[in-house]
Design a protein around this motif. Structure first.
Motif, PDB file in Angstrom:
ATOM      1  N   SER A 110       0.834  -1.208   0.000  1.00 24.61           N
ATOM      2  CA  SER A 110       0.000   0.000   0.000  1.00 24.61           C
ATOM      3  C   SER A 110       0.871   1.262   0.000  1.00 24.61           C
ATOM      4  O   SER A 110       0.457   2.298  -0.518  1.00 24.61           O
ATOM      5  N   PHE A 111       2.084   1.181   0.536  1.00 24.13           N
ATOM      6  CA  PHE A 111       3.030   2.301   0.435  1.00 24.13           C
ATOM      7  C   PHE A 111       3.363   2.567  -1.026  1.00 24.13           C
ATOM      8  O   PHE A 111       3.279   3.693  -1.498  1.00 24.13           O
ATOM      9  N   TYR A 112       3.739   1.500  -1.760  1.00 24.15           N
ATOM     10  CA  TYR A 112       4.086   1.671  -3.173  1.00 24.15           C
ATOM     11  C   TYR A 112       2.905   2.207  -3.980  1.00 24.15           C
ATOM     12  O   TYR A 112       3.072   3.073  -4.843  1.00 24.15           O
ATOM     13  N   THR A 113       1.709   1.720  -3.708  1.00 23.16           N
ATOM     14  CA  THR A 113       0.516   2.208  -4.407  1.00 23.16           C
ATOM     15  C   THR A 113       0.308   3.695  -4.118  1.00 23.16           C
ATOM     16  O   THR A 113       0.030   4.475  -5.033  1.00 23.16           O
ATOM     17  N   GLY A 114       0.469   4.079  -2.875  1.00 23.27           N
ATOM     18  CA  GLY A 114       0.333   5.485  -2.502  1.00 23.27           C
ATOM     19  C   GLY A 114       1.405   6.359  -3.118  1.00 23.27           C
ATOM     20  O   GLY A 114       1.130   7.475  -3.577  1.00 23.27           O
ATOM     21  N   ILE A 115       2.629   5.866  -3.146  1.00 26.10           N
ATOM     22  CA  ILE A 115       3.738   6.619  -3.742  1.00 26.10           C
ATOM     23  C   ILE A 115       3.493   6.834  -5.231  1.00 26.10           C
ATOM     24  O   ILE A 115       3.799   7.899  -5.768  1.00 26.10           O
ATOM     25  N   ASP A 116       2.949   5.830  -5.898  1.00 27.44           N
ATOM     26  CA  ASP A 116       2.606   6.007  -7.318  1.00 27.44           C
ATOM     27  C   ASP A 116       1.658   7.182  -7.501  1.00 27.44           C
ATOM     28  O   ASP A 116       1.825   7.995  -8.411  1.00 27.44           O
ATOM     29  N   LEU A 151      12.000  -1.460  -4.302  1.00 30.64           N
ATOM     30  CA  LEU A 151      12.889  -0.395  -3.850  1.00 30.64           C
ATOM     31  C   LEU A 151      13.570   0.327  -5.008  1.00 30.64           C
ATOM     32  O   LEU A 151      13.736   1.547  -4.973  1.00 30.64           O
ATOM     33  N   SER A 152      13.952  -0.399  -6.037  1.00 32.86           N
ATOM     34  CA  SER A 152      14.599   0.221  -7.190  1.00 32.86           C
ATOM     35  C   SER A 152      13.654   1.184  -7.909  1.00 32.86           C
ATOM     36  O   SER A 152      14.044   2.300  -8.283  1.00 32.86           O
ATOM     37  N   LEU A 199      11.883   8.857  -7.251  1.00 31.41           N
ATOM     38  CA  LEU A 199      12.417  10.004  -6.515  1.00 31.41           C
ATOM     39  C   LEU A 199      13.318  10.881  -7.377  1.00 31.41           C
ATOM     40  O   LEU A 199      13.534  12.053  -7.058  1.00 31.41           O
ATOM     41  N   CYS A 200      13.817  10.333  -8.475  1.00 28.57           N
ATOM     42  CA  CYS A 200      14.642  11.129  -9.396  1.00 28.57           C
ATOM     43  C   CYS A 200      13.807  12.164 -10.128  1.00 28.57           C
ATOM     44  O   CYS A 200      14.310  13.197 -10.546  1.00 28.57           O
ATOM     45  N   VAL A 260      15.139   1.639   5.331  1.00 28.57           N
ATOM     46  CA  VAL A 260      15.698   1.556   3.978  1.00 28.57           C
ATOM     47  C   VAL A 260      15.063   2.618   3.088  1.00 28.57           C
ATOM     48  O   VAL A 260      15.746   3.283   2.304  1.00 28.57           O
ATOM     49  N   LEU A 261      13.752   2.806   3.208  1.00 33.30           N
ATOM     50  CA  LEU A 261      13.057   3.830   2.419  1.00 33.30           C
ATOM     51  C   LEU A 261      13.616   5.218   2.736  1.00 33.30           C
ATOM     52  O   LEU A 261      13.855   6.018   1.826  1.00 33.30           O
TER      53      LEU A 261
END
Length: 94
Positions: free
Chosen positions: A16-22, A37-38, A44-45, A78-79
């Motif tokens: 759900s973190f990755y979905t939100g970040i998208d 993670l990649s 972030l770039c 790590v994030l």
């Protein structure tokens, strides 16, 4: 400088973190991003519709304590490291 908010109340696990970040870091993409993670590092770039590649931005991670104690807590550090590796990002956790 654009400010981007990550709200720890909006996710309860890594997926759900990755979905939100998208939703936060991309706009008008015609393809799906990777949920790893990649891919997070790549987002972030910049250059994915929200801010330009290496544009200076500020990221505020609200309710960070909740994220740190949730199901994805082991990867939270790590994030944070990945975010901090980007010199164009001013990062704060509250």
């Amino acid at each position: 400088m654009k400010t981007i908010i990550i709200n720890g109340n909006n996710f309860s696990d890594l997926e759900s973190f990755y979905t939100g970040i998208d939703k936060i870091l991309t706009k008008d993409l015609t393809w799906k991003t990777g949920h790893n993670l990649s891919a997070f590092n790549d987002l972030l770039c910049g250059g994915f519709g929200v801010f330009e590649y290496n544009e200076e931005i500020k990221i505020i991670w609200r309710n960070f304590k909740k994220s740190k104690s949730g199901p994805g807590a082991d990867l939270t550090g790590v994030l944070v490291e990945i975010i901090n590796d980007h010199s164009h990002i001013d990062f704060a956790m509250i």
